[in-house]
Scaffold this motif. Sequence first.
Motif, PDB file in Angstrom:
ATOM      1  N   PHE A  32     -54.068  23.672  66.122  1.00 39.76           N
ATOM      2  CA  PHE A  32     -53.883  23.816  64.679  1.00 39.76           C
ATOM      3  C   PHE A  32     -54.219  25.214  64.216  1.00 39.76           C
ATOM      4  O   PHE A  32     -53.545  25.781  63.360  1.00 39.76           O
ATOM      5  N   ALA A  55     -52.825  16.496  57.365  1.00 42.49           N
ATOM      6  CA  ALA A  55     -53.522  16.358  58.647  1.00 42.49           C
ATOM      7  C   ALA A  55     -52.548  16.650  59.783  1.00 42.49           C
ATOM      8  O   ALA A  55     -51.426  16.144  59.805  1.00 42.49           O
ATOM      9  N   ALA A  56     -53.000  17.476  60.694  1.00 41.08           N
ATOM     10  CA  ALA A  56     -52.152  17.896  61.816  1.00 41.08           C
ATOM     11  C   ALA A  56     -52.677  17.331  63.124  1.00 41.08           C
ATOM     12  O   ALA A  56     -53.888  17.230  63.332  1.00 41.08           O
ATOM     13  N   SER A  57     -51.755  16.972  63.979  1.00 41.12           N
ATOM     14  CA  SER A  57     -52.129  16.527  65.319  1.00 41.12           C
ATOM     15  C   SER A  57     -52.201  17.732  66.244  1.00 41.12           C
ATOM     16  O   SER A  57     -51.690  18.804  65.925  1.00 41.12           O
ATOM     17  N   GLY A  58     -52.836  17.552  67.389  1.00 39.38           N
ATOM     18  CA  GLY A  58     -52.855  18.636  68.356  1.00 39.38           C
ATOM     19  C   GLY A  58     -54.080  19.518  68.243  1.00 39.38           C
ATOM     20  O   GLY A  58     -54.732  19.574  67.203  1.00 39.38           O
ATOM     21  N   ARG A  59     -54.364  20.220  69.327  1.00 40.44           N
ATOM     22  CA  ARG A  59     -55.557  21.038  69.376  1.00 40.44           C
ATOM     23  C   ARG A  59     -55.289  22.494  69.059  1.00 40.44           C
ATOM     24  O   ARG A  59     -56.195  23.319  69.115  1.00 40.44           O
ATOM     25  N   ASN A  89     -58.538  19.904  61.468  1.00 36.20           N
ATOM     26  CA  ASN A  89     -57.074  20.032  61.587  1.00 36.20           C
ATOM     27  C   ASN A  89     -56.372  19.662  60.276  1.00 36.20           C
ATOM     28  O   ASN A  89     -55.354  18.958  60.284  1.00 36.20           O
ATOM     29  N   THR A  90     -56.919  20.129  59.192  1.00 37.03           N
ATOM     30  CA  THR A  90     -56.406  19.719  57.882  1.00 37.03           C
ATOM     31  C   THR A  90     -56.290  20.924  56.947  1.00 37.03           C
ATOM     32  O   THR A  90     -57.159  21.803  56.955  1.00 37.03           O
ATOM     33  N   VAL A  99     -46.518  20.255  66.718  1.00 36.05           N
ATOM     34  CA  VAL A  99     -47.490  19.743  65.750  1.00 36.05           C
ATOM     35  C   VAL A  99     -46.839  18.688  64.877  1.00 36.05           C
ATOM     36  O   VAL A  99     -45.716  18.863  64.391  1.00 36.05           O
ATOM     37  N   GLN A 100     -47.547  17.589  64.673  1.00 36.48           N
ATOM     38  CA  GLN A 100     -47.102  16.569  63.727  1.00 36.48           C
ATOM     39  C   GLN A 100     -48.000  16.610  62.505  1.00 36.48           C
ATOM     40  O   GLN A 100     -49.221  16.736  62.628  1.00 36.48           O
TER      41      GLN A 100
END
Length: 123
Positions: free
Chosen positions: A29, A23-27, A76-77, A2-3
């Motif tokens: 979260f 805010a996170a990347s990826g599905r 994703n936040t 996760v970024q």
Amino acid sequence: QVQLVESGGGLVQAGGSLRLSCAASGRTFGNYGMGWFRQAPGKERELVSAIALSGAIYYANSVKGRFTISRDNAKNTVYLQMNSLKPEDTAVYYCAVTRVLGITLLPSSYASWGQGTQVTVSS
């Protein structure tokens, strides 16, 4: 992996408010617990608030009643609403993710970190 990207920091007068976002990347979260840490100059990084996979929520005593953590898995936040800010809240704030089910205060338990956002509270 996760970024994470934090935003929302800035300069505010004592008594003011800020809302930090992470805010996170990826599905995946929703598979992580989230924490907000802060680090002031010369001090150790400390957990300010966390929302665990178990649903538990933690606040450090110093921010109880003033800060509120929340998350929006659809976006994703994770957010940290900070009210009644004090000069001692001045620090770089970081969000981080953990696979630990419950609340963990240890920075080493968190797998990924954002770059941090500066919060400065003037007196």
